[in-house]
Design an enzyme around this catalytic site. Structure first.
Site, PDB file in Angstrom:
ATOM      1  N   SER A 281       0.960  -1.067   0.086  1.00 41.73           N
ATOM      2  CA  SER A 281      -0.043   0.036  -0.064  1.00 41.73           C
ATOM      3  C   SER A 281       0.890   1.194   0.129  1.00 41.73           C
ATOM      4  O   SER A 281       2.071   1.135   0.492  1.00 41.73           O
ATOM      5  CB  SER A 281      -0.988   0.013   1.270  1.00 41.73           C
ATOM      6  N   LYS A 287       0.709  -3.386   4.768  1.00 40.97           N
ATOM      7  CA  LYS A 287      -0.204  -4.130   3.812  1.00 40.97           C
ATOM      8  C   LYS A 287       0.590  -4.906   2.739  1.00 40.97           C
ATOM      9  O   LYS A 287       1.535  -4.593   2.504  1.00 40.97           O
ATOM     10  CB  LYS A 287      -0.821  -3.014   3.117  1.00 40.97           C
TER      11      LYS A 287
END
Ligand code: ARG
Length: 464
Positions: A281, A287
């Site tokens: 991300s 992420k």
């Protein structure tokens, strides 16, 4: 230049197309994709014209060689027709006349662009279907090889996305193998109807020339020729069938994609995505996103759209050819490219982009009541009618849930209290491994069944 010479059309036309309409009308931007098939189709047509004596053998050879030269020019990036060519068929014919001179003007004898474009599209699809089937085989191979090393890996099986019964991971993957097998067979079946030649149907009514449609069909390796010229130039059933078969491939890939997305979540934690097939991300440093299966799931929409688009194009078309049919191509090309790319991406993802978390899976099958059916089956084997056993087990699940226990935590006294038929072997019967092994009915998840399913899958993929 006179105005007339700016038009592609007969002297009936006195002026050229409005520039915006020329662009609107043209298909060269996308139908250039058909060029190799167009050249091959035209070469077969030229041979047929010479074979039937409609042109001389020498003329036939000149046409053939000229078309071959265009093929080389195209492959070397030297053939780049512009919008003024309108479509690939005119572009090729125009270049042929430049190369071989007036004899090039004979190529379009006894032929129309209507039967020509139908021929090209079928040759294209026939080839692409073979490539897609090959990719389906590669996808099946990877499913099979993961299944083979995970026969005894257990994973929760679900219905209603609720834990139902534990199963072998191999069994789960082999379900997708079967879907892919139906896709492979379905494409083979569609191929039979793709591989019929419309060449020689002319504009709509056939031709006054003594052509031999079977001769050109044979050169092009078509299985048969269309029996009705109107049908031959206006049929796109084969395209709809292909788009439907492609849509089903996408349904299957998308279902698997969805499962991988779930499996990769913190909540499931059944797989880890490797860096080669995941992205991060831009803002959340922790992420790791499953972009590959998400894109596969997302791209499914456009393929369904192309099927719908083609059905709508056809539904009100009067016989025979209508320019609406020019709209078939982009959807077909995009479907071919999308299905190939998705099959390839999923094959890479499964083969090297993710890993099953064995420890987590082993824990997952021990932490729930998915062995409840086996307790009921245990009693039923000892003569308790199944429905009675089912109700007894329902009761014990209820009390265990409120006591914060699992079935394996019950003491033998507690079991016996529930029903005198329980013996010490109940613990074996409800151990996850035994729960899976015991489902040995044909097509079930029992390990013996999986082993024979794997053997027959090997046999299946050996068919090219
Ligand atoms: N570009 C046209 C198509 O893709 C070729 C056939 C044109 N035929 C015609 N009668 N205008 O369908």
């Amino acid at each position: 230049m006179t105005q007339q010479s700016e038009s592609n059309w007969s002297p009936r036309f006195e002026s050229a197309l409005h520039p915006a309409i020329a662009i609107f009308n043209a298909s060269i931007n996308f139908d250039i994709e058909l060029i190799e098939y167009d050249l091959t189709g035209s070469q077969a047509h030229a041979k047929m014209l010479a074979h039937t004596g409609i042109i001389s053998p020498d003329e036939g050879e000149q046409l053939y060689a000229g078309l071959e030269q265009i093929r080389q020019e195209y492959r070397q990036g030297k053939f780049n027709p512009g919008i003024d060519a309108e479509d690939v068929h005119f572009a090729v014919e125009r270049r042929l006349i430049e190369i071989v001179g007036d004899v090039g003007k004979k190529l379009h004898t006894a032929r129309s662009r209507n039967d020509q474009v139908g021929t090209d599209t079928r040759l294209y699809l026939r080839h692409q279907i073979q490539e897609i089937r090959q990719k389906l085989r590669e996808f099946q191979q990877v499913l099979l090889s993961i299944a083979e090393v995970n026969i005894e890996t257990l994973i929760p099986g679900y219905t209603h996305l609720q834990r139902a019964q534990p199963i072998s991971l191999a069994h789960h993957l082999l379900a997708y193998f079967q879907m892919a097998q139906r896709d492979w067979e379905r494409l083979g079946d569609v191929s039979k109807r793709v591989n019929i030649s419309p060449l020689g149907c002319g504009a709509l009514a056939g031709t006054t020339f003594p052509i031999d449609r079977h001769y050109s069909a044979k050169i092009l390796e078509f299985d048969d020729v269309y029996a009705n010229s109107l049908d031959g130039v206006s049929d796109r059933d084969f395209a709809i069938e292909f788009l439907a078969a492609a849509s089903l491939i996408m349904v299957h890939l998308s279902r698997l994609a969805e499962e991988v997305i779930l499996w990769a979540s913190e909540e499931f934690g059944f797989v880890t995505l490797k860096d080669s097939c995941a992205t991060g991300s831009s803002i959340m440093p922790q992420k790791k996103n499953p972009d590959v299966p998400e894109l596969v799931r997302g791209k499914t929409g456009r393929v369904f759209g192309h099927l719908q688009g083609m059905l709508v194009i056809m539904k009100g078309l009067p016989l025979a050819y209508n320019k609406d049919l020019q709209e078939d191509k982009e959807g077909i090309f995009d479907t071919v490219n999308t299905v190939k790319a998705c099959l390839e991406a999923m094959t890479i993802l499964l083969g090297e982009g993710m890993e099953f978390r064995q420890k987590r899976l082993a824990e997952a099958v021990c932490e729930d009541f998915s062995n409840a059916t086996d307790v009921a089956d245990y009693l039923a084997t000892k003569g308790v009618p199944f429905r009675e056993a089912y109700n007894l087990v329902g009761k014990v699940v209820k009390t265990s849930v409120s006591a914060g226990k699992l079935l394996k935590d019950l003491t033998i006294e507690e079991w016996k209290q529930l029903h005198p038929a329980f013996e010490a072997d109940i613990y074996d019967a409800i151990a996850p491994r035994q729960v899976v092994a015991a489902r040995n009915s044909f097509g079930g998840t029992g390990f013996d069944q999986i082993k024979s399913a794997i053997a027959s899958a090997h046999h299946t993929v050996s068919h090219k």
